[in-house]
Design an enzyme around this catalytic site. Sequence first.
Site, short mmCIF file in Angstrom:
data_model
loop_
_atom_site.label_atom_id
_atom_site.label_comp_id
_atom_site.label_asym_id
_atom_site.label_seq_id
_atom_site.Cartn_x
_atom_site.Cartn_y
_atom_site.Cartn_z
N ASP A 53 0.80 -1.22 0.00
CA ASP A 53 0.00 0.00 0.00
C ASP A 53 0.84 1.28 0.00
O ASP A 53 1.58 1.54 0.95
CB ASP A 53 -0.90 0.02 1.23
CG ASP A 53 -1.84 -1.16 1.29
OD1 ASP A 53 -3.05 -0.93 1.45
OD2 ASP A 53 -1.38 -2.31 1.20
N ASN A 99 -4.45 4.22 -0.94
CA ASN A 99 -4.12 5.28 0.02
C ASN A 99 -3.12 6.28 -0.55
O ASN A 99 -2.46 7.00 0.19
CB ASN A 99 -3.52 4.67 1.30
CG ASN A 99 -4.59 4.12 2.22
OD1 ASN A 99 -5.48 4.82 2.67
ND2 ASN A 99 -4.49 2.82 2.50
N ASN A 137 -10.56 -0.99 0.52
CA ASN A 137 -11.71 -0.38 1.19
C ASN A 137 -11.73 1.14 1.10
O ASN A 137 -12.76 1.77 1.37
CB ASN A 137 -11.77 -0.81 2.66
CG ASN A 137 -10.50 -0.48 3.42
OD1 ASN A 137 -9.41 -0.88 3.01
ND2 ASN A 137 -10.62 0.23 4.52
N HIS A 138 -10.60 1.77 0.72
CA HIS A 138 -10.57 3.23 0.54
C HIS A 138 -10.65 3.65 -0.93
O HIS A 138 -10.49 4.82 -1.24
CB HIS A 138 -9.29 3.81 1.15
CG HIS A 138 -9.22 3.67 2.64
ND1 HIS A 138 -10.24 4.04 3.48
CD2 HIS A 138 -8.23 3.20 3.44
CE1 HIS A 138 -9.89 3.81 4.73
NE2 HIS A 138 -8.69 3.29 4.74
N HIS A 186 -7.09 -7.78 -0.64
CA HIS A 186 -7.06 -6.68 0.32
C HIS A 186 -7.94 -7.08 1.51
O HIS A 186 -9.17 -6.96 1.44
CB HIS A 186 -7.56 -5.40 -0.34
CG HIS A 186 -7.20 -4.15 0.38
ND1 HIS A 186 -5.97 -3.55 0.27
CD2 HIS A 186 -7.91 -3.38 1.25
CE1 HIS A 186 -5.94 -2.46 1.00
NE2 HIS A 186 -7.11 -2.34 1.62
N HIS A 237 -0.64 -3.08 6.05
CA HIS A 237 0.52 -2.19 5.99
C HIS A 237 1.73 -2.72 6.75
O HIS A 237 2.71 -2.00 6.94
CB HIS A 237 0.18 -0.78 6.54
CG HIS A 237 -0.75 -0.01 5.70
ND1 HIS A 237 -0.69 1.37 5.58
CD2 HIS A 237 -1.79 -0.39 4.91
CE1 HIS A 237 -1.66 1.81 4.79
NE2 HIS A 237 -2.32 0.74 4.37
#
Length: 256
Positions: A8, A40, A67-68, A149, A176
Site C-alpha cells: 500500500d 491510500n 476499502n478506501h 485486500h 501495511h
Amino acid sequence: MKILAIGDVVGTIGCKFLRSKLPSLKKSEKIDLVIANGENSADGNGITPSSAEYLYSSGVDIITGGNHSFRRRECYPFYEDSPFLLRPANYPEETTPGNGCCIYDMGRFQVGVINLMGCMFLDSLKDPFRTADELVKKLDTRITIVDFHAEATAEKRALGFYLDSRVSAVFGTHTHVQTSDEQILEGGTGYITDVGMTGTINSVLGVKPELAVSKFRDKLPVRFDLAGGECCMDCIIFDVDEKSGKTVGVKRLKIV
C-alpha cells in the site's frame, strides 16, 4: 517473468519514495510487470486521478485498490477510463464504477490481475472465494495474479490455499505490515499474507504516531495526518514460469 508487487502506497510521501526507488529496482531485478496497491496514495487516504497518474508515470503498470478505493469521488470517472486501475471485484457491479480485474498484454502472452477484498472485519461484500472462482474462469490466462485486500490473516491464507494451482500468485494488502511468510504453495502458487507498505517507517500505518495513540487511548474522533521522515518500500517479486504459469521463485524486499 518477474512480477513485482508493491505494498500500500501511502500519501504523497509514499508516492515520491516509490518514484525514487522503482526505476533502479526494475532494472537491477529485471522486472517485467509492476503491480502496486494505490488505495491510500492520496493524502488523507483514497486515490485521485493525479495520484494514480503519478504512480503510472513512476513505472507502475497496474494499480489495485481496497476499502478506501471510493473515498474520493473525483476518481469515479477515472475508474471507467483507466483499464489498469482496479478496485475490489466483489463490490456490487451494478452500482460500482470501474473493474475488479484486467488482462495486461505482454506481447508473448497475457497476464490476468484480480483485485479482491476480504469480508472479515471489513465491508460485507460478495464472497471473495466465489468471486475468485468466477474471475479465474473468466480471464482464462495462464498467468494470473491476485491482490487480496483483507484484514484477517486466516482469510488471506485460506484464499491462498483455495486458489493454489489455479493462479500464479496471491499477495495480501491492507494491514501495511509486511509478513515473513512468503512461500510457494504445493500447487505452484506464490503467496505472502501481506506485502506491507510504502511510506514513513516511524508511523502507525503511515499516520503520525501521536494521532493514532490519541485515537486508541481517548476513543474520540481524530483527524489523521501523515507522518514524515525516513521511508521504505515493502514489496515482493514473484518469478513466474511463462509456460506453466507457476511461481518458481519468491523474493521479499524492504527498500529503504
